[in-house]
Design an enzyme around this catalytic site. Sequence first.
Site, PDB file in Angstrom:
ATOM      1  CE1 TYR A  20      -3.654   2.621   1.078  1.00  0.00           C
ATOM      2  CE2 TYR A  20      -1.755   3.629   2.134  1.00  0.00           C
ATOM      3  CZ  TYR A  20      -3.043   3.718   1.664  1.00  0.00           C
ATOM      4  OH  TYR A  20      -3.721   4.898   1.778  1.00  0.00           O
TER       5      TYR A  20
ATOM      6  CD  GLU B 252      -5.736   4.611  -1.039  1.00  0.00           C
ATOM      7  OE1 GLU B 252      -5.822   4.840   0.166  1.00  0.00           O
ATOM      8  OE2 GLU B 252      -6.693   4.209  -1.735  1.00  0.00           O
TER       9      GLU B 252
END
Length: 380
Positions: A101, A189
């Site tokens: 992530y 993101e």
Amino acid sequence: MDLYEYQGKQYFARFGIPTSLGGVADTVDEAVEQAEAAGYPVVVKAQVKVGGRGKAGGVKLAADADEVRIHAQNILGLDIKGHVVKRLWVEHASDIAKEYYASFTLDRPAKLHLGMLSAEGGVEIEEVAQTNPDAIARIHIDPVTGLSEDAARAWVDRANLDPEARDQAATLLVRLYHCYVEGDCDLAEINPLILTPEGKVHALDAKVTLDENASFRHPEWEEYEDDSDVDPRERMAKEKGLNYIGLQGTVGIIANGAGLAMSTLDVVTQVGGEAANFLDIGGGANADVMAAALEVINADPAVKAIFVNIFGGITRVDEVAKGIIEAIGRVSLSSPVVMRLDGTNAEQGRALLADHLSDTLIAEPTMLDAARRAVSLATA
Ligand code: GDP
Ligand code: MN
């Protein structure tokens, strides 16, 4: 402004962030075409501006054209958390060794940019933050100095990414930082950022929120403007240059000043009603602005009564009254209007309106009285 995944990936590509080869499709046939171009196996992905598409059945692997057809058929039209899928992204499927992530956002209290990186990607970051907060490596970045290659490398080490992923991840994160800063993002993101069994690091998903305050220096953002999810009332208000937000109730609201408009919503709620909208007509409410405001509210079929709440300051109530009289002549209204007019030149304003009052144009002395009257008319 949120981007769709495919737009986010195109945005990433401008900053050299690697993604998979793919294309958009609006029909089953187009999905097959894109799959042929990307090369099998492919992944067929719902394009909706909401997370958790995978869990909702909006992300499917396909080994051949028949499977693409089946998945495209199933995903197009699928409702994912209230978002109906109208478009697909079909890309060459990656083999995944590891899911990470990575993101950048603004840490407002710290007045610094915040990078978050985790070797535990693929799942929702909120979940990782709950169950295993130490698995998220954070970095605060001074916007003046930026993110150096060395700092990125140390951050990657701290996040414990697999050794073979670290160099590529550091390079990619510096690029993502550039995308976030120069690309004027509120959020950039990647979840998951993957390591393939062949040792390549690339972005498998893209979540980009653009900072609309910067749109003046990004004429190219125009292509991202997307009306399909916008409330038609808000679209109409925007066209008329009004500061309007649609809500669920039956009392249409027009007020001057955002603070008064907010208070008006509160008072309507307090007396048992529900506002249909927030609308701040700002200072100097002339007939054009008032007519535009009434038109937008009148076009909302849920509205049963309209509450005009004006407190004159620099704005003079007699001018507002003239605006209301003229606007009411121009717009044929399907709901009664209850007015509360106070402040600078209120007496003159009320005098101007006196001859125009009727069952459908009502003046009340106070905000509370007007709210009660509007709510009772809306619920009658
Ligand atoms: P989200 O659920 O909306 O975040 O959609 P993602 O694009 O993140 O996809 C969800 C999950 O699908 C990912 O975490 C992966 O596990 C899986 N997935 C997506 N693309 C691929 C791919 O190319 N290959 C494989 N094997 N899995 C994929
Ligand atoms: Mn994702």
